[in-house]
Scaffold this active site. Structure first.
Site, PDB file in Angstrom:
ATOM      1  N   SER A 190     -14.001  -4.940  -9.309  1.00  0.00           N
ATOM      2  CA  SER A 190     -15.395  -4.753  -9.683  1.00  0.00           C
ATOM      3  C   SER A 190     -16.255  -4.563  -8.435  1.00  0.00           C
ATOM      4  O   SER A 190     -17.474  -4.453  -8.523  1.00  0.00           O
ATOM      5  CB  SER A 190     -15.898  -5.963 -10.479  1.00  0.00           C
ATOM      6  OG  SER A 190     -15.743  -7.156  -9.726  1.00  0.00           O
ATOM      7  N   LYS A 208     -15.171  -1.526  -2.336  1.00  0.00           N
ATOM      8  CA  LYS A 208     -13.724  -1.282  -2.344  1.00  0.00           C
ATOM      9  C   LYS A 208     -13.397   0.017  -3.062  1.00  0.00           C
ATOM     10  O   LYS A 208     -12.537   0.788  -2.618  1.00  0.00           O
ATOM     11  CB  LYS A 208     -12.983  -2.442  -3.021  1.00  0.00           C
ATOM     12  CG  LYS A 208     -12.668  -3.604  -2.119  1.00  0.00           C
ATOM     13  CD  LYS A 208     -11.685  -4.538  -2.800  1.00  0.00           C
ATOM     14  CE  LYS A 208     -11.310  -5.704  -1.904  1.00  0.00           C
ATOM     15  NZ  LYS A 208     -10.286  -6.563  -2.533  1.00  0.00           N
ATOM     16  N   ASP A 263      -5.359  -7.294  -3.054  1.00  0.00           N
ATOM     17  CA  ASP A 263      -6.042  -8.502  -2.616  1.00  0.00           C
ATOM     18  C   ASP A 263      -6.032  -8.451  -1.105  1.00  0.00           C
ATOM     19  O   ASP A 263      -4.992  -8.161  -0.490  1.00  0.00           O
ATOM     20  CB  ASP A 263      -5.363  -9.774  -3.131  1.00  0.00           C
ATOM     21  CG  ASP A 263      -6.230 -11.002  -2.885  1.00  0.00           C
ATOM     22  OD1 ASP A 263      -7.467 -10.867  -2.931  1.00  0.00           O
ATOM     23  OD2 ASP A 263      -5.684 -12.088  -2.640  1.00  0.00           O
ATOM     24  N   ARG A 302      -6.311  -1.575   4.854  1.00  0.00           N
ATOM     25  CA  ARG A 302      -6.300  -0.766   3.630  1.00  0.00           C
ATOM     26  C   ARG A 302      -5.852   0.659   3.920  1.00  0.00           C
ATOM     27  O   ARG A 302      -5.153   1.269   3.109  1.00  0.00           O
ATOM     28  CB  ARG A 302      -7.687  -0.773   2.979  1.00  0.00           C
ATOM     29  CG  ARG A 302      -8.076  -2.112   2.406  1.00  0.00           C
ATOM     30  CD  ARG A 302      -9.295  -2.029   1.492  1.00  0.00           C
ATOM     31  NE  ARG A 302      -9.762  -3.366   1.177  1.00  0.00           N
ATOM     32  CZ  ARG A 302     -10.718  -4.005   1.828  1.00  0.00           C
ATOM     33  NH1 ARG A 302     -11.345  -3.405   2.817  1.00  0.00           N
ATOM     34  NH2 ARG A 302     -11.068  -5.224   1.485  1.00  0.00           N
TER      35      ARG A 302
END
Length: 202
Positions: A11, A15, A70, A182
């Site tokens: 949410s 990201k 995560d 990431r």
């Protein structure tokens, strides 16, 4: 194979935008408002297990690909804090600024000079309740003495990656994507799609 989007199990708007950029030309679908309530609490004891919790929960009701992550920051001299509690380091519902303030205060109050740290990203791809891909990637660096830069999000303003004198928040997107946790995880995921000739396009 029918081309389809990949549902991102978060949410967090920041990201979603970052993963969309990192995974291009794969196409991500933002989590609809009515599905956000299905995101489970991150109760696991590892990044990977937290990612699996989210991916499997949404895979129960979504037939296509579900991508869950995560991420966290680990400061070695603080025994890995904030770790899996990075997003709520200063308490439930805490802001990024409050988390940064607490971390810098902890380092200062304990007179810690060893500021080595790393970002961690666990990424899991699920479809029909089956885990198709998972990886964990890292970005090593140090914690800055103070916040610098206006880019990025989270702890980016106080993290200086190895080989750089600038914080993540001072790097441009291209530089950040090359070294970030990431960015590295997403490169592995894109390679997986390519190797398996799977479609994640719109």
């Amino acid at each position: 194979m029918i081309m389809q989007k990949i549902l991102l199990a978060t949410s967090n708007r920041h990201k979603y935008l970052e993963f969309s950029r990192l995974l291009y030309p794969l196409t991500l679908e933002a989590l609809p408002e009515d599905l956000k309530r299905l995101l489970p609490n991150e109760t696991a004891k590892s990044y990977r297990d937290n990612a699996k919790l989210k991916g499997m929960a949404l895979s129960e009701i979504y037939e296509g690909f579900v991508l869950a992550d995560d991420s966290g920051l680990e400061v070695f001299s603080l025994h890995g804090e904030p770790g899996i509690f990075s997003s709520r380091y200063a308490g439930e519902g805490s802001s990024a600024q409050e988390n940064i303030d607490k971390l810098l205060k902890n380092l200062q109050s304990k007179n810690i000079t060893d500021r080595r740290a790393r970002f961690v990203c666990a990424l899991v791809l699920v479809k029909k309740k089956k885990i198709l891909f998972e990886t964990t990637a890292f970005c090593y660096g140090i914690i800055a003495d103070r916040q610098k830069g206006g880019g990025g999000f989270g702890y980016d303003p106080i993290f200086i990656p190895e080989g750089y004198s600038l914080t993540m928040a001072e790097l441009d997107e291209k530089q950040k994507d090359l070294v970030s946790h990431r960015g590295k995880a997403c490169q592995e995921l894109k390679a997986f799609f390519l190797e398996n000739r799977m479609e994640g396009h719109s």
